[in-house]
Scaffold this motif. Structure first.
Motif, PDB file in Angstrom:
ATOM      1  N   PRO A 278       4.728  -7.154   0.457  1.00  0.00           N
ATOM      2  CA  PRO A 278       4.301  -8.518   0.760  1.00  0.00           C
ATOM      3  C   PRO A 278       5.043  -9.530  -0.088  1.00  0.00           C
ATOM      4  O   PRO A 278       5.479  -9.232  -1.198  1.00  0.00           O
ATOM      5  CB  PRO A 278       2.815  -8.484   0.406  1.00  0.00           C
ATOM      6  N   ASP A 279       5.212 -10.761   0.447  1.00  0.00           N
ATOM      7  CA  ASP A 279       5.849 -11.798  -0.356  1.00  0.00           C
ATOM      8  C   ASP A 279       4.810 -12.383  -1.315  1.00  0.00           C
ATOM      9  O   ASP A 279       3.629 -12.060  -1.279  1.00  0.00           O
ATOM     10  CB  ASP A 279       6.477 -12.878   0.533  1.00  0.00           C
ATOM     11  N   GLN A 280       5.273 -13.258  -2.202  1.00  0.00           N
ATOM     12  CA  GLN A 280       4.399 -13.769  -3.259  1.00  0.00           C
ATOM     13  C   GLN A 280       3.225 -14.550  -2.701  1.00  0.00           C
ATOM     14  O   GLN A 280       2.095 -14.438  -3.197  1.00  0.00           O
ATOM     15  CB  GLN A 280       5.224 -14.653  -4.222  1.00  0.00           C
ATOM     16  N   ALA A 281       3.471 -15.344  -1.657  1.00  0.00           N
ATOM     17  CA  ALA A 281       2.397 -16.137  -1.068  1.00  0.00           C
ATOM     18  C   ALA A 281       1.325 -15.235  -0.469  1.00  0.00           C
ATOM     19  O   ALA A 281       0.118 -15.496  -0.608  1.00  0.00           O
ATOM     20  CB  ALA A 281       2.964 -17.078   0.004  1.00  0.00           C
ATOM     21  N   ALA A 282       1.790 -14.160   0.179  1.00  0.00           N
ATOM     22  CA  ALA A 282       0.836 -13.228   0.784  1.00  0.00           C
ATOM     23  C   ALA A 282       0.020 -12.526  -0.290  1.00  0.00           C
ATOM     24  O   ALA A 282      -1.179 -12.291  -0.127  1.00  0.00           O
ATOM     25  CB  ALA A 282       1.579 -12.211   1.643  1.00  0.00           C
ATOM     26  N   LEU A 283       0.672 -12.186  -1.411  1.00  0.00           N
ATOM     27  CA  LEU A 283      -0.043 -11.539  -2.509  1.00  0.00           C
ATOM     28  C   LEU A 283      -1.129 -12.451  -3.090  1.00  0.00           C
ATOM     29  O   LEU A 283      -2.241 -12.006  -3.379  1.00  0.00           O
ATOM     30  CB  LEU A 283       0.942 -11.152  -3.618  1.00  0.00           C
ATOM     31  N   GLN A 284      -0.809 -13.717  -3.219  1.00  0.00           N
ATOM     32  CA  GLN A 284      -1.784 -14.659  -3.752  1.00  0.00           C
ATOM     33  C   GLN A 284      -2.974 -14.814  -2.818  1.00  0.00           C
ATOM     34  O   GLN A 284      -4.125 -14.892  -3.255  1.00  0.00           O
ATOM     35  CB  GLN A 284      -1.110 -16.010  -4.008  1.00  0.00           C
ATOM     36  N   GLN A 285      -2.676 -14.873  -1.513  1.00  0.00           N
ATOM     37  CA  GLN A 285      -3.746 -14.998  -0.535  1.00  0.00           C
ATOM     38  C   GLN A 285      -4.632 -13.754  -0.516  1.00  0.00           C
ATOM     39  O   GLN A 285      -5.862 -13.840  -0.456  1.00  0.00           O
ATOM     40  CB  GLN A 285      -3.163 -15.245   0.856  1.00  0.00           C
ATOM     41  N   MET A 286      -3.993 -12.584  -0.597  1.00  0.00           N
ATOM     42  CA  MET A 286      -4.757 -11.340  -0.632  1.00  0.00           C
ATOM     43  C   MET A 286      -5.627 -11.255  -1.889  1.00  0.00           C
ATOM     44  O   MET A 286      -6.761 -10.774  -1.842  1.00  0.00           O
ATOM     45  CB  MET A 286      -3.819 -10.140  -0.576  1.00  0.00           C
ATOM     46  N   ALA A 287      -5.082 -11.713  -3.019  1.00  0.00           N
ATOM     47  CA  ALA A 287      -5.828 -11.660  -4.270  1.00  0.00           C
ATOM     48  C   ALA A 287      -7.106 -12.475  -4.183  1.00  0.00           C
ATOM     49  O   ALA A 287      -8.128 -12.127  -4.792  1.00  0.00           O
ATOM     50  CB  ALA A 287      -4.961 -12.167  -5.417  1.00  0.00           C
ATOM     51  N   MET A 288      -7.074 -13.547  -3.412  1.00  0.00           N
ATOM     52  CA  MET A 288      -8.241 -14.406  -3.263  1.00  0.00           C
ATOM     53  C   MET A 288      -9.240 -13.823  -2.260  1.00  0.00           C
ATOM     54  O   MET A 288     -10.450 -13.851  -2.485  1.00  0.00           O
ATOM     55  CB  MET A 288      -7.813 -15.804  -2.814  1.00  0.00           C
ATOM     56  N   ARG A 289      -8.725 -13.290  -1.141  1.00  0.00           N
ATOM     57  CA  ARG A 289      -9.613 -12.868  -0.060  1.00  0.00           C
ATOM     58  C   ARG A 289     -10.032 -11.400  -0.150  1.00  0.00           C
ATOM     59  O   ARG A 289     -11.157 -11.054   0.193  1.00  0.00           O
ATOM     60  CB  ARG A 289      -8.926 -13.122   1.288  1.00  0.00           C
ATOM     61  N   TYR A 290      -9.099 -10.536  -0.605  1.00  0.00           N
ATOM     62  CA  TYR A 290      -9.372  -9.094  -0.637  1.00  0.00           C
ATOM     63  C   TYR A 290      -8.952  -8.506  -1.985  1.00  0.00           C
ATOM     64  O   TYR A 290      -8.038  -7.681  -2.062  1.00  0.00           O
ATOM     65  CB  TYR A 290      -8.622  -8.385   0.496  1.00  0.00           C
ATOM     66  N   PRO A 291      -9.597  -8.904  -3.061  1.00  0.00           N
ATOM     67  CA  PRO A 291      -9.140  -8.492  -4.398  1.00  0.00           C
ATOM     68  C   PRO A 291      -9.191  -6.983  -4.618  1.00  0.00           C
ATOM     69  O   PRO A 291      -8.319  -6.435  -5.301  1.00  0.00           O
ATOM     70  CB  PRO A 291     -10.110  -9.219  -5.343  1.00  0.00           C
ATOM     71  N   ASN A 292     -10.190  -6.294  -4.060  1.00  0.00           N
ATOM     72  CA  ASN A 292     -10.301  -4.850  -4.284  1.00  0.00           C
ATOM     73  C   ASN A 292      -9.216  -4.077  -3.546  1.00  0.00           C
ATOM     74  O   ASN A 292      -8.649  -3.120  -4.065  1.00  0.00           O
ATOM     75  CB  ASN A 292     -11.682  -4.355  -3.861  1.00  0.00           C
ATOM     76  N   VAL A 293      -8.922  -4.506  -2.302  1.00  0.00           N
ATOM     77  CA  VAL A 293      -7.839  -3.881  -1.541  1.00  0.00           C
ATOM     78  C   VAL A 293      -6.521  -4.039  -2.289  1.00  0.00           C
ATOM     79  O   VAL A 293      -5.749  -3.092  -2.446  1.00  0.00           O
ATOM     80  CB  VAL A 293      -7.725  -4.482  -0.128  1.00  0.00           C
ATOM     81  N   LEU A 294      -6.258  -5.249  -2.767  1.00  0.00           N
ATOM     82  CA  LEU A 294      -5.002  -5.511  -3.467  1.00  0.00           C
ATOM     83  C   LEU A 294      -4.909  -4.707  -4.753  1.00  0.00           C
ATOM     84  O   LEU A 294      -3.862  -4.148  -5.074  1.00  0.00           O
ATOM     85  CB  LEU A 294      -4.878  -7.001  -3.773  1.00  0.00           C
ATOM     86  N   ARG A 295      -6.016  -4.622  -5.467  1.00  0.00           N
ATOM     87  CA  ARG A 295      -6.011  -3.909  -6.748  1.00  0.00           C
ATOM     88  C   ARG A 295      -5.626  -2.446  -6.559  1.00  0.00           C
ATOM     89  O   ARG A 295      -4.833  -1.892  -7.321  1.00  0.00           O
ATOM     90  CB  ARG A 295      -7.380  -4.021  -7.404  1.00  0.00           C
ATOM     91  N   VAL A 296      -6.194  -1.805  -5.525  1.00  0.00           N
ATOM     92  CA  VAL A 296      -5.888  -0.399  -5.270  1.00  0.00           C
ATOM     93  C   VAL A 296      -4.481  -0.242  -4.702  1.00  0.00           C
ATOM     94  O   VAL A 296      -3.730   0.654  -5.084  1.00  0.00           O
ATOM     95  CB  VAL A 296      -6.934   0.210  -4.309  1.00  0.00           C
ATOM     96  N   ALA A 297      -4.108  -1.137  -3.783  1.00  0.00           N
ATOM     97  CA  ALA A 297      -2.788  -1.042  -3.150  1.00  0.00           C
ATOM     98  C   ALA A 297      -1.661  -1.203  -4.155  1.00  0.00           C
ATOM     99  O   ALA A 297      -0.587  -0.618  -4.002  1.00  0.00           O
ATOM    100  CB  ALA A 297      -2.662  -2.101  -2.059  1.00  0.00           C
ATOM    101  N   MET A 298      -1.887  -1.990  -5.208  1.00  0.00           N
ATOM    102  CA  MET A 298      -0.850  -2.266  -6.191  1.00  0.00           C
ATOM    103  C   MET A 298      -0.917  -1.332  -7.396  1.00  0.00           C
ATOM    104  O   MET A 298      -0.178  -1.494  -8.352  1.00  0.00           O
ATOM    105  CB  MET A 298      -0.969  -3.714  -6.679  1.00  0.00           C
ATOM    106  N   ALA A 299      -1.790  -0.327  -7.338  1.00  0.00           N
ATOM    107  CA  ALA A 299      -2.030   0.502  -8.522  1.00  0.00           C
ATOM    108  C   ALA A 299      -0.896   1.445  -8.839  1.00  0.00           C
ATOM    109  O   ALA A 299      -0.712   1.832  -9.988  1.00  0.00           O
ATOM    110  CB  ALA A 299      -3.323   1.291  -8.347  1.00  0.00           C
ATOM    111  N   SER A 300      -0.121   1.875  -7.837  1.00  0.00           N
ATOM    112  CA  SER A 300       0.885   2.910  -8.054  1.00  0.00           C
ATOM    113  C   SER A 300       2.242   2.303  -8.354  1.00  0.00           C
ATOM    114  O   SER A 300       2.711   1.411  -7.662  1.00  0.00           O
ATOM    115  CB  SER A 300       1.004   3.805  -6.812  1.00  0.00           C
TER     116      SER A 300
END
Length: 222
Positions: free
Chosen positions: A155-177
């Motif tokens: 994802p691009d930076q803007a998409a990451l920021q939007q995901m962090a706001m709307r789906y923080p748990n999904v992003l946290r796990v997706a970015m863990a590896s």
């Protein structure tokens, strides 16, 4: 004929396989194929039986966990060689002779090593498609191009920021590896994740077996 059909599907995909295209490869008229198969569904059934025959037979040892694990990983190697086969397996409404024989053999690997019928019944439900070397993963597309999927997963930076706001748990796990190239969030190592889940499942099955689990016992774990 069936092996030619398998090779054609391997090269061009199942969508481009037809009685006409197969006839062209074999150098015959399409009607000649109907002496051997009734229709394309019948052809696909025969192709499945061909690739099921490529899965290694059970090894001759008593340790059930190693026997099951080796068989499952052999099935996975076969399906990775024939990427069209997963979708065909998922769409069959009846078991072919080859699929029935493999399923019977798979069940036998438990029964012949001391598993009771009751536990084996529930184990087969739990294993599901994993006995064929695949499982439905989150956001999984069995026909997606791996290179394109990897590119699309970044994802691009803007998409990451939007995901962090709307789906923080999904992003946290997706970015863990963090993968070998040092980039996070590029997706998972499918083979590692498959084997991790398989081992987790086998550990749970072994625990139930060791405790003499039965679905009929009052208070049995559900």
């Amino acid at each position: 004929m069936l092996r030619a059909a398998v090779a054609l599907a391997d090269e061009y995909g199942i969508a481009r396989l037809s009685m006409r295209s197969l006839a062209e490869v074999l150098g015959v008229v399409p009607m000649a194929l109907y002496k051997h198969v009734a229709n394309k569904d019948d052809l696909l059934d025969g192709m499945l039986d061909v690739i099921v025959g490529e899965i290694d037979p059970p090894v001759e040892e008593r340790e059930w966990r190693d026997v099951i694990r080796r068989r499952v990983l052999s099935a996975r190697r076969v399906l990775r060689r024939h990427r069209w086969a997963r979708r065909v397996l998922e769409t069959r409404t009846a078991m072919t002779p080859g699929v029935l024989a493999y399923t019977d053999s798979f069940i036998g690997m438990f029964l012949e090593r001391g598993f009771p019928v009751d536990l084996t019944h529930h184990v087969m439900h739990a294993i599901g498609s994993r006995m064929w070397g695949f499982t439905q993963e989150l956001f999984d597309d069995p026909e997606a191009d791996p290179a394109q999927a990897a590119a699309d997963a970044v994802p691009d930076q803007a998409a990451l920021q939007q995901m962090a706001m709307r789906y923080p748990n999904v992003l946290r796990v997706a970015m863990a590896s963090t993968h070998d190239d040092g980039v996070v969030g590029r997706g998972c190592d499918d083979q590692f994740e498959f084997e991790f889940a398989l081992d987790l499942l086998l550990d749970g099955i072994g625990d139930r077996h060791a405790r003499g689990w039965t679905s009929a016992r009052p208070g049995a774990d559900r």
